[in-house]
Design a protein around this motif. Structure first.
Motif, short mmCIF file in Angstrom:
data_model
loop_
_atom_site.label_atom_id
_atom_site.label_comp_id
_atom_site.label_asym_id
_atom_site.label_seq_id
_atom_site.Cartn_x
_atom_site.Cartn_y
_atom_site.Cartn_z
N MET A 95 121.28 -43.57 64.29
CA MET A 95 120.36 -42.60 64.90
C MET A 95 120.72 -42.29 66.36
O MET A 95 120.29 -41.28 66.89
N GLY A 96 121.48 -43.19 66.99
CA GLY A 96 121.84 -42.96 68.38
C GLY A 96 120.73 -43.25 69.37
O GLY A 96 120.76 -42.80 70.51
N ARG A 97 119.73 -44.00 68.93
CA ARG A 97 118.64 -44.39 69.83
C ARG A 97 117.99 -45.66 69.32
O ARG A 97 118.07 -45.98 68.14
N GLN A 98 117.35 -46.37 70.23
CA GLN A 98 116.66 -47.61 69.87
C GLN A 98 115.49 -47.33 68.95
O GLN A 98 114.91 -46.25 68.97
N ALA A 99 115.14 -48.34 68.17
CA ALA A 99 113.92 -48.27 67.36
C ALA A 99 112.72 -48.32 68.29
O ALA A 99 112.71 -49.06 69.27
N PRO A 100 111.69 -47.54 68.00
CA PRO A 100 110.45 -47.67 68.78
C PRO A 100 109.77 -48.99 68.46
O PRO A 100 110.02 -49.60 67.42
N VAL A 101 108.89 -49.42 69.34
CA VAL A 101 108.07 -50.60 69.06
C VAL A 101 107.32 -50.31 67.76
O VAL A 101 106.68 -49.26 67.64
N PRO A 102 107.41 -51.19 66.76
CA PRO A 102 106.86 -50.87 65.44
C PRO A 102 105.35 -51.02 65.30
O PRO A 102 104.79 -50.64 64.29
N LEU A 103 104.70 -51.57 66.31
CA LEU A 103 103.26 -51.84 66.25
C LEU A 103 102.49 -51.06 67.29
O LEU A 103 103.01 -50.71 68.35
N MET A 104 101.23 -50.83 66.98
CA MET A 104 100.30 -50.28 67.95
C MET A 104 98.95 -50.95 67.73
O MET A 104 98.74 -51.59 66.69
N ARG A 105 98.07 -50.81 68.68
CA ARG A 105 96.72 -51.36 68.52
C ARG A 105 95.82 -50.28 67.92
O ARG A 105 95.87 -49.12 68.33
N GLY A 106 95.04 -50.69 66.93
CA GLY A 106 94.07 -49.78 66.33
C GLY A 106 92.85 -49.64 67.22
O GLY A 106 92.74 -50.31 68.26
N PRO A 107 91.89 -48.81 66.85
CA PRO A 107 90.70 -48.58 67.67
C PRO A 107 89.86 -49.83 67.92
O PRO A 107 89.18 -49.93 68.92
N ARG A 108 89.95 -50.81 67.01
CA ARG A 108 89.19 -52.06 67.19
C ARG A 108 90.06 -53.19 67.71
O ARG A 108 89.66 -54.35 67.69
N GLY A 109 91.30 -52.87 68.10
CA GLY A 109 92.18 -53.87 68.68
C GLY A 109 93.12 -54.54 67.69
O GLY A 109 93.99 -55.31 68.09
N GLY A 110 92.97 -54.26 66.40
CA GLY A 110 93.86 -54.84 65.40
C GLY A 110 95.24 -54.18 65.42
O GLY A 110 95.41 -53.09 65.96
#
Length: 196
Positions: free
Chosen positions: A110-125
């Motif tokens: 792809m020629g670029r790093q992978a994005p961070v695979p996680l995010m926080r949901g609205p309740r913090g999960g």
């Protein structure tokens, strides 16, 4: 055959008399033995956005289902939504564990790093980050995730319903070559029969 996919490979088949050749599952198992198999992520799917919260892959398997991409990302990786990668061609190896080889290969492609695979949901999960699913599918950065007014669920749904452009390109190339071969063979046969 559909039934081949519901059972494992029959590696003893060749030794039985009159067994014929290997079925597809067995042929693939011989080509890609498990002890040499590389751990790869599940493919993003459209229903991933509606599956509810992630479960540990072993719990999902115990319930008779295969783990989802979100299950793998949330429970099997050593990364935090707030992590940031250093400059360079690759993200940190410790993020990916057994998936590192496939991630590094795709980063190079792809020629670029992978994005961070996680995010926080609205309740913090923890949740699967749409940017990661977008990157996994070989899409340009922001192709889906920068579309205005799409919720996370809508982004995941569209990414999961989409096509990996690199695979589609390869499939069309293959089909075009086959069509060309068939047309060429048909033209050659017509020329031969017209000469006689």
């Amino acid at each position: 055959m559909e039934s081949d996919g519901k059972r494992g490979p029959d590696l003893a088949k060749r030794t039985r008399e009159g067994s014929g050749g290997d079925d597809l599952v067995t042929a693939l198992a011989r080509l890609f033995p498990r002890e040499k198999a590389e751990k790869i992520f599940k493919t993003p799917t459209a229903n991933l956005a509606n599956n509810g919260s992630a479960q540990h892959p072993e719990k999902r398997k115990a319930g008779g289902h295969g783990p989802t991409l979100e299950d793998e990302v949330v429970f099997l990786l050593n990364v935090d939504p707030d992590d940031v990668a250093d400059d360079g061609p690759h993200t940190p190896a410790e993020w990916w564990g057994p998936f590192a080889k496939c991630v590094y290969r795709w980063e190079m492609f792809m020629g670029r790093q992978a994005p961070v695979p996680l995010m926080r949901g609205p309740r913090g999960g923890l949740k699967l980050a749409p940017k990661f699913a977008e990157w996994m599918m070989g899409l340009p950065d922001g192709w889906v995730t920068d579309v205005p007014d799409l919720t996370r669920e809508e982004q995941i749904g569209r990414i999961g319903n989409g096509v990996c452009p690199q695979q589609a390109h390869e499939a069309f190339r293959f089909l075009r070559e086959r069509l060309h071969e068939e047309l060429t063979e048909g033209h050659t046969e017509e020329s031969s029969s017209g000469d006689s």
